[in-house]
Design a protein around this motif. Structure first.
Motif, PDB file in Angstrom:
ATOM      1  N   ARG A   1     117.814  10.177  34.611  1.00 47.34           N
ATOM      2  CA  ARG A   1     116.814  10.376  35.667  1.00 47.34           C
ATOM      3  C   ARG A   1     117.264   9.692  36.954  1.00 47.34           C
ATOM      4  O   ARG A   1     117.820   8.607  36.929  1.00 47.34           O
ATOM      5  CB  ARG A   1     115.465   9.826  35.223  1.00 47.34           C
TER       6      ARG A   1
ATOM      7  N   ALA B   1     111.905  13.202  42.115  1.00 46.88           N
ATOM      8  CA  ALA B   1     112.763  12.785  41.013  1.00 46.88           C
ATOM      9  C   ALA B   1     113.544  13.982  40.492  1.00 46.88           C
ATOM     10  O   ALA B   1     113.097  15.128  40.593  1.00 46.88           O
ATOM     11  CB  ALA B   1     111.925  12.180  39.895  1.00 46.88           C
ATOM     12  N   THR B   2     114.712  13.676  39.970  1.00 49.13           N
ATOM     13  CA  THR B   2     115.551  14.674  39.320  1.00 49.13           C
ATOM     14  C   THR B   2     115.879  14.170  37.929  1.00 49.13           C
ATOM     15  O   THR B   2     116.220  12.998  37.761  1.00 49.13           O
ATOM     16  CB  THR B   2     116.862  14.890  40.105  1.00 49.13           C
ATOM     17  N   ALA B   3     115.754  15.062  36.953  1.00 49.07           N
ATOM     18  CA  ALA B   3     116.161  14.744  35.589  1.00 49.07           C
ATOM     19  C   ALA B   3     117.289  15.682  35.194  1.00 49.07           C
ATOM     20  O   ALA B   3     117.199  16.892  35.415  1.00 49.07           O
ATOM     21  CB  ALA B   3     114.983  14.890  34.634  1.00 49.07           C
TER      22      ALA B   3
ATOM     23  N   GLU C   1     114.235  19.211  39.363  1.00 49.31           N
ATOM     24  CA  GLU C   1     113.845  18.360  40.484  1.00 49.31           C
ATOM     25  C   GLU C   1     112.421  18.701  40.887  1.00 49.31           C
ATOM     26  O   GLU C   1     112.067  19.878  40.976  1.00 49.31           O
ATOM     27  CB  GLU C   1     114.794  18.603  41.657  1.00 49.31           C
TER      28      GLU C   1
END
Length: 147
Positions: free
Chosen positions: A17, A38-40, A53
């Motif tokens: 993450r 946030a980006t996972a 995202e």
């Protein structure tokens, strides 16, 4: 620490993450916007990473939810990736073995040129310069590992 941080295996580096902060500048109009979210990067069925995202994009004072999904697939050379849109269309190649990579993506009559730099084990950046008849933009994104 040097200017760039070499990444021997980009998919292993990206997994997890990340906090995302993006600035967007329209060079033609002078407008500026920002995205925070946030980006996972999680496992993708069949290999690679699923990039998801989500966050809030503020443009001309109006905040809206925004999201995107990309697929990061193993690239043709060890440690690299082929990035594709969620529908499978090619986006760009990514090779951070030297810590820096430049990629081009033609989109209609516009050209997207992205510069990717790994700063250290917990931070990287992308800068997209978009030029053409429809767009004149600079999008700068900072990614900071969470946890």
């Amino acid at each position: 620490m040097g200017e760039f941080w070499p990444v021997p295996e980009v998919l292993a580096y990206l997994a997890g993450r990340w906090q995302v902060r993006r600035s967007v500048r329209d060079l033609a109009s002078g407008d500026e916007g920002r995205f925070e979210g946030a980006t996972a990067f999680g496992p993708l069925e069949g290999g690679g990473l699923l990039h998801e995202e989500s966050g809030t994009f503020v443009w001309r004072g109006v905040a809206r939810p925004a999201e995107r999904t990309l697929h990061f697939l193993p690239g043709p050379a060890a440690g690299t990736a082929d990035v594709r849109f969620a529908d499978g269309r090619p986006f760009h190649h990514l090779d951070l073995t030297t810590g820096r990579y430049v990629a081009d993506h033609p989109c209609s009559a516009d050209l997207y040129r992205g510069e990717f730099t790994a700063r250290d084990e917990d931070g990287w950046r992308s800068v997209w310069r978009v030029r053409g008849p429809a767009k004149d933009l600079v999008l700068t994104t900072h990614y900071t590992r969470v946890g």
